[in-house]
Design a protein around this motif. Structure first.
Motif, PDB file in Angstrom:
ATOM      1  N   LEU A 189      46.239  48.672  40.110  1.00 45.04           N
ATOM      2  CA  LEU A 189      46.313  47.108  40.666  1.00 45.04           C
ATOM      3  C   LEU A 189      46.591  47.196  42.106  1.00 45.04           C
ATOM      4  CD1 LEU A 189      47.475  45.389  37.441  1.00 45.04           C
ATOM      5  CD2 LEU A 189      45.355  44.959  38.372  1.00 45.04           C
ATOM      6  N   ALA A 190      47.815  47.837  42.599  1.00 44.10           N
ATOM      7  CA  ALA A 190      48.190  47.994  43.827  1.00 44.10           C
ATOM      8  C   ALA A 190      47.505  48.493  44.814  1.00 44.10           C
ATOM      9  CB  ALA A 190      49.695  48.707  43.890  1.00 44.10           C
ATOM     10  N   GLU A 191      46.733  49.595  44.428  1.00 43.20           N
ATOM     11  CA  GLU A 191      45.759  50.251  45.159  1.00 43.20           C
ATOM     12  C   GLU A 191      44.486  49.266  45.607  1.00 43.20           C
ATOM     13  OE1 GLU A 191      44.843  53.744  47.428  1.00 43.20           O
ATOM     14  OE2 GLU A 191      46.656  53.033  46.595  1.00 43.20           O
ATOM     15  N   ALA A 192      44.221  48.753  44.353  1.00 47.55           N
ATOM     16  CA  ALA A 192      42.816  47.486  44.313  1.00 47.55           C
ATOM     17  C   ALA A 192      43.304  46.616  45.451  1.00 47.55           C
ATOM     18  CB  ALA A 192      42.618  46.983  43.172  1.00 47.55           C
ATOM     19  N   ARG A 193      44.702  46.251  45.666  1.00 47.61           N
ATOM     20  CA  ARG A 193      44.884  44.991  46.514  1.00 47.61           C
ATOM     21  C   ARG A 193      45.251  45.607  47.751  1.00 47.61           C
ATOM     22  NH1 ARG A 193      47.758  43.471  41.760  1.00 47.61           N
ATOM     23  NH2 ARG A 193      47.082  41.416  41.068  1.00 47.61           N
TER      24      ARG A 193
ATOM     25  N   ASP B 285      43.503  41.758  33.122  1.00 43.76           N
ATOM     26  CA  ASP B 285      44.080  40.407  33.126  1.00 43.76           C
ATOM     27  C   ASP B 285      44.801  40.108  34.467  1.00 43.76           C
ATOM     28  OD1 ASP B 285      43.880  40.246  30.563  1.00 43.76           O
ATOM     29  OD2 ASP B 285      45.739  40.777  29.892  1.00 43.76           O
ATOM     30  N   HIS B 286      45.012  41.271  35.292  1.00 47.48           N
ATOM     31  CA  HIS B 286      45.725  40.869  36.749  1.00 47.48           C
ATOM     32  C   HIS B 286      44.874  41.320  37.778  1.00 47.48           C
ATOM     33  CE1 HIS B 286      49.178  39.884  34.061  1.00 47.48           C
ATOM     34  NE2 HIS B 286      49.229  41.009  33.411  1.00 47.48           N
ATOM     35  N   SER B 287      43.661  41.715  37.669  1.00 45.22           N
ATOM     36  CA  SER B 287      42.806  42.203  38.641  1.00 45.22           C
ATOM     37  C   SER B 287      42.520  41.180  39.802  1.00 45.22           C
ATOM     38  CB  SER B 287      41.633  42.847  38.383  1.00 45.22           C
ATOM     39  OG  SER B 287      41.089  43.367  39.234  1.00 45.22           O
ATOM     40  N   PRO B 288      42.609  41.621  41.001  1.00 42.63           N
ATOM     41  CA  PRO B 288      42.230  40.657  42.113  1.00 42.63           C
ATOM     42  C   PRO B 288      40.661  40.659  42.389  1.00 42.63           C
ATOM     43  CG  PRO B 288      42.953  42.633  43.239  1.00 42.63           C
ATOM     44  CD  PRO B 288      43.244  42.864  41.546  1.00 42.63           C
ATOM     45  N   CYS B 289      39.833  41.240  41.438  1.00 43.60           N
ATOM     46  CA  CYS B 289      38.453  41.607  41.873  1.00 43.60           C
ATOM     47  C   CYS B 289      37.920  41.770  40.432  1.00 43.60           C
ATOM     48  CB  CYS B 289      38.259  42.723  42.988  1.00 43.60           C
ATOM     49  SG  CYS B 289      38.644  44.028  42.220  1.00 43.60           S
ATOM     50  N   PRO B 290      36.481  41.968  40.478  1.00 43.11           N
ATOM     51  CA  PRO B 290      35.810  42.037  39.087  1.00 43.11           C
ATOM     52  C   PRO B 290      36.285  43.578  38.773  1.00 43.11           C
ATOM     53  CG  PRO B 290      34.081  41.178  40.759  1.00 43.11           C
ATOM     54  CD  PRO B 290      35.587  41.232  41.340  1.00 43.11           C
ATOM     55  N   VAL B 291      36.036  43.924  37.618  1.00 38.63           N
ATOM     56  CA  VAL B 291      36.317  45.297  36.722  1.00 38.63           C
ATOM     57  C   VAL B 291      35.209  45.520  36.063  1.00 38.63           C
ATOM     58  CG1 VAL B 291      37.920  46.481  35.540  1.00 38.63           C
ATOM     59  CG2 VAL B 291      38.678  44.719  36.828  1.00 38.63           C
ATOM     60  N   LEU B 292      34.637  46.919  36.191  1.00 33.94           N
ATOM     61  CA  LEU B 292      33.522  47.522  35.330  1.00 33.94           C
ATOM     62  C   LEU B 292      34.395  48.281  34.315  1.00 33.94           C
ATOM     63  CD1 LEU B 292      30.767  48.100  34.612  1.00 33.94           C
ATOM     64  CD2 LEU B 292      30.538  49.843  36.155  1.00 33.94           C
ATOM     65  N   VAL B 293      34.385  48.204  32.952  1.00 34.92           N
ATOM     66  CA  VAL B 293      34.873  48.983  32.165  1.00 34.92           C
ATOM     67  C   VAL B 293      33.921  49.897  31.289  1.00 34.92           C
ATOM     68  CG1 VAL B 293      36.941  49.310  30.223  1.00 34.92           C
ATOM     69  CG2 VAL B 293      36.966  47.488  31.914  1.00 34.92           C
ATOM     70  N   ALA B 294      34.006  51.111  31.393  1.00 35.11           N
ATOM     71  CA  ALA B 294      32.982  51.925  30.840  1.00 35.11           C
ATOM     72  C   ALA B 294      33.652  52.580  29.595  1.00 35.11           C
ATOM     73  CB  ALA B 294      32.670  53.145  31.628  1.00 35.11           C
ATOM     74  N   ARG B 295      33.012  52.439  28.483  1.00 35.12           N
ATOM     75  CA  ARG B 295      33.654  53.049  27.200  1.00 35.12           C
ATOM     76  C   ARG B 295      33.505  54.487  27.407  1.00 35.12           C
ATOM     77  NH1 ARG B 295      32.717  54.814  22.041  1.00 35.12           N
ATOM     78  NH2 ARG B 295      34.174  53.878  20.561  1.00 35.12           N
ATOM     79  N   CYS B 296      34.588  55.087  27.263  1.00 40.85           N
ATOM     80  CA  CYS B 296      34.918  56.511  27.112  1.00 40.85           C
ATOM     81  C   CYS B 296      35.180  57.085  25.690  1.00 40.85           C
ATOM     82  CB  CYS B 296      35.937  57.068  28.074  1.00 40.85           C
ATOM     83  SG  CYS B 296      35.690  56.525  29.862  1.00 40.85           S
ATOM     84  N   PRO B 297      35.103  58.163  25.360  1.00 36.53           N
ATOM     85  CA  PRO B 297      35.536  58.883  24.259  1.00 36.53           C
ATOM     86  C   PRO B 297      36.820  58.624  23.878  1.00 36.53           C
ATOM     87  CG  PRO B 297      34.056  60.444  25.390  1.00 36.53           C
ATOM     88  CD  PRO B 297      34.350  59.453  26.411  1.00 36.53           C
ATOM     89  N   ALA B 298      37.334  58.699  22.940  1.00 36.57           N
ATOM     90  CA  ALA B 298      38.869  58.614  22.571  1.00 36.57           C
ATOM     91  C   ALA B 298      39.491  59.918  22.559  1.00 36.57           C
ATOM     92  CB  ALA B 298      39.039  58.173  21.087  1.00 36.57           C
TER      93      ALA B 298
END
Length: 146
Positions: free
Chosen positions: A98-102, A133-146
């Protein structure tokens, strides 16, 4: 003007999935790709003062792995014609992302998500949920193996 896209990787094999997801959206003439690797502070090497790497074997191995993952990711993106840079930052992943995104005023965050059970989430809270929940921009979440 090139807009940054932040790609948060953890050095696992699925990190390539995240790079490919970002490349699928980004355009070399419009975006600069910023790869971020957050390293838990428990495994971060001391940056101040002189130290012997052998004094911190776990941290030294984590640092080596993180730096290698960052170099490989950047080489892949450069080979595809993208302008890309990277950062290795010590800290809890969600706040670091989040800090780096900002800081870079990114247009998009690309990150992974591991499917865990409810019990697993109690032991290992969701980084992607906190970022969402706290992002200043859109977030693309890719499903990754557990």
């Amino acid at each position: 003007m090139h807009r940054p896209i932040l790609i948060a990787i953890d050095g696992a094999p699925h990190s390539r999935t995240l790079l490919d997801a970002a490349v699928g959206i980004a355009r070399p003439d419009r975006h600069v790709l910023h790869v971020l690797m957050a390293v838990d502070v428990a495994y971060a090497l001391p940056r101040e003062g002189a130290f012997e790497r052998r004094e911190y074997p776990a941290a030294s191995e984590e640092d080596r792995h993180a730096r290698h993952a960052l170099v490989v990711a950047l080489a892949h993106l450069h080979a595809l014609g993208f302008t890309a840079d990277g950062a290795l930052v010590a800290g809890d992943p969600a706040p670091v992302i989040l800090a780096e995104a900002r800081r870079i005023d990114c247009e998009l965050i690309v990150m992974g998500h591991r499917h865990l059970s409810r019990f697993g989430r109690l032991l290992d809270p969701s980084i992607s949920a906190e970022v969402l929940d706290h992002s200043p921009c859109p977030v693309l979440v890719a499903r990754c193996p557990a």
